[in-house]
Design a protein around this motif. Structure first.
Motif, short mmCIF file in Angstrom:
data_model
loop_
_atom_site.label_atom_id
_atom_site.label_comp_id
_atom_site.label_asym_id
_atom_site.label_seq_id
_atom_site.Cartn_x
_atom_site.Cartn_y
_atom_site.Cartn_z
N ALA A 286 1.65 -5.67 4.02
CA ALA A 286 1.47 -6.57 5.17
C ALA A 286 2.72 -7.40 5.41
O ALA A 286 3.12 -7.60 6.57
CB ALA A 286 0.26 -7.46 4.93
N ILE A 287 3.36 -7.87 4.35
CA ILE A 287 4.58 -8.69 4.51
C ILE A 287 5.70 -7.85 5.12
O ILE A 287 6.47 -8.34 5.94
CB ILE A 287 5.01 -9.36 3.18
N SER A 288 5.77 -6.59 4.77
CA SER A 288 6.78 -5.71 5.36
C SER A 288 6.51 -5.52 6.85
O SER A 288 7.43 -5.61 7.67
CB SER A 288 6.80 -4.36 4.64
N ASN A 289 5.27 -5.26 7.22
CA ASN A 289 4.91 -5.13 8.64
C ASN A 289 5.27 -6.38 9.42
O ASN A 289 5.86 -6.30 10.50
CB ASN A 289 3.42 -4.85 8.79
N LEU A 290 4.93 -7.53 8.87
CA LEU A 290 5.22 -8.79 9.52
C LEU A 290 6.73 -8.97 9.70
O LEU A 290 7.20 -9.33 10.78
CB LEU A 290 4.63 -9.95 8.71
N SER A 291 7.49 -8.70 8.64
CA SER A 291 8.95 -8.86 8.70
C SER A 291 9.58 -7.92 9.72
O SER A 291 10.44 -8.33 10.50
CB SER A 291 9.56 -8.59 7.33
N VAL A 292 9.17 -6.66 9.71
CA VAL A 292 9.73 -5.68 10.65
C VAL A 292 9.42 -6.09 12.08
O VAL A 292 10.29 -6.02 12.96
CB VAL A 292 9.21 -4.26 10.33
N ASN A 293 8.20 -6.52 12.33
CA ASN A 293 7.83 -6.92 13.69
C ASN A 293 8.51 -8.21 14.13
O ASN A 293 8.95 -8.32 15.28
CB ASN A 293 6.32 -7.04 13.82
N THR B 41 16.29 -6.39 -1.93
CA THR B 41 15.11 -5.61 -2.30
C THR B 41 15.27 -5.16 -3.74
O THR B 41 16.37 -5.21 -4.30
CB THR B 41 14.92 -4.34 -1.41
N THR B 42 14.18 -4.73 -4.32
CA THR B 42 14.23 -4.06 -5.62
C THR B 42 13.53 -2.72 -5.46
O THR B 42 12.66 -2.56 -4.60
CB THR B 42 13.53 -4.87 -6.73
N CYS B 43 13.95 -1.78 -6.26
CA CYS B 43 13.34 -0.45 -6.25
C CYS B 43 13.03 -0.05 -7.68
O CYS B 43 13.61 -0.58 -8.63
CB CYS B 43 14.30 0.59 -5.65
N THR B 44 12.13 0.91 -7.81
CA THR B 44 11.82 1.51 -9.10
C THR B 44 11.98 3.02 -8.95
O THR B 44 11.38 3.62 -8.05
CB THR B 44 10.38 1.18 -9.54
N VAL B 45 12.80 3.61 -9.82
CA VAL B 45 12.98 5.06 -9.81
C VAL B 45 11.66 5.69 -10.24
O VAL B 45 11.09 5.31 -11.27
CB VAL B 45 14.13 5.49 -10.74
N VAL C 14 10.53 1.50 -2.96
CA VAL C 14 10.94 0.15 -2.57
C VAL C 14 9.76 -0.75 -2.90
O VAL C 14 8.67 -0.61 -2.34
CB VAL C 14 11.31 0.08 -1.08
N ASN C 15 9.96 -1.66 -3.84
CA ASN C 15 8.85 -2.46 -4.36
C ASN C 15 8.23 -3.39 -3.32
O ASN C 15 7.02 -3.63 -3.36
CB ASN C 15 9.30 -3.23 -5.60
N THR C 16 9.01 -3.86 -2.38
CA THR C 16 8.50 -4.79 -1.37
C THR C 16 7.50 -4.15 -0.43
O THR C 16 6.51 -4.76 -0.05
CB THR C 16 9.66 -5.37 -0.53
N ASN C 17 7.76 -2.90 -0.03
CA ASN C 17 6.91 -2.29 0.98
C ASN C 17 6.15 -1.05 0.51
O ASN C 17 5.31 -0.54 1.24
CB ASN C 17 7.69 -1.99 2.26
N GLY C 18 6.48 -0.53 -0.67
CA GLY C 18 5.75 0.60 -1.23
C GLY C 18 6.19 1.96 -0.74
O GLY C 18 5.62 2.98 -1.13
N THR C 19 7.22 2.02 0.12
CA THR C 19 7.70 3.32 0.57
C THR C 19 8.46 4.03 -0.54
O THR C 19 9.02 3.39 -1.44
CB THR C 19 8.61 3.20 1.81
N ILE C 20 8.46 5.35 -0.49
CA ILE C 20 9.21 6.17 -1.45
C ILE C 20 10.34 6.85 -0.69
O ILE C 20 10.10 7.51 0.33
CB ILE C 20 8.32 7.26 -2.11
N TRP C 21 11.55 6.66 -1.17
CA TRP C 21 12.72 7.34 -0.61
C TRP C 21 13.12 8.44 -1.58
O TRP C 21 13.11 8.23 -2.80
CB TRP C 21 13.87 6.34 -0.44
#
Length: 151
Positions: free
Chosen positions: A113-120, A64-68, A81-88
């Motif tokens: 959508a790709i994150s949802n698909l991958s998680v499922n 994964t890649t992230c942006t501070v 998290v750039n792939t799924n848009g969540t903020i940690w």
């Protein structure tokens, strides 16, 4: 459906400066997080800095890649998290003789959508994966606490 917020906290008997030194060193993230195996910042710690990460769950690995997105020394560190848009995020605040650290995963706008698909398809579904994430957040905070309170 993705939970808009996953959050947990721990009280650490150490000053914010010591806790900050631990959480702001991305190279140490694998010491805390059971899912993260490698994390490197591509520049100094500041808003806009990107990181490259390698995560693991059982025998499955994924990059994964992230942006501070926010750096307030000794108070708040957040990255997207750039792939799924969540903020940690990690938030530090005074608590008795030490520091309360709150770790959060923000997904108020859902995930890609790709994150949802991958998680499922690969991670047992959203509910199961989020249970694992919360367990991992608690483990991360316990590991940070142990390191901060050591000698």
């Amino acid at each position: 459906m993705v939970a808009p917020l996953l959050q947990t906290h721990v009280d650490i008997d150490a000053p914010a400066s010591k806790v900050w030194a631990l959480i702001s060193d991305f190279r140490r993230m694998p010491d805390w997080s059971p899912q993260c195996r490698w994390m490197r910042a591509l520049g100094p710690l500041r808003a806009g800095t990107r990181t490259f990460n390698l995560n693991r769950r059982n025998r499955m690995f994924w990059p994964t890649t992230c942006t501070v997105v926010e750096v307030i020394p000794e108070k708040r560190l957040a990255f997207r998290v750039n792939t799924n848009g969540t903020i940690w995020s990690y938030e530090l605040e005074p608590s008795g003789r030490g520091t309360r650290v709150t770790e959060s995963r923000h997904a108020e706008n859902g995930v890609s959508a790709i994150s949802n698909l991958s998680v499922n398809a690969l991670l047992g579904g959203t509910e199961n994966f989020e249970r694992e994430l919360l367990k991992g957040m608690n483990a991360s905070l316990a590991n940070i606490k142990a390191a901060a309170e050591r000698g």
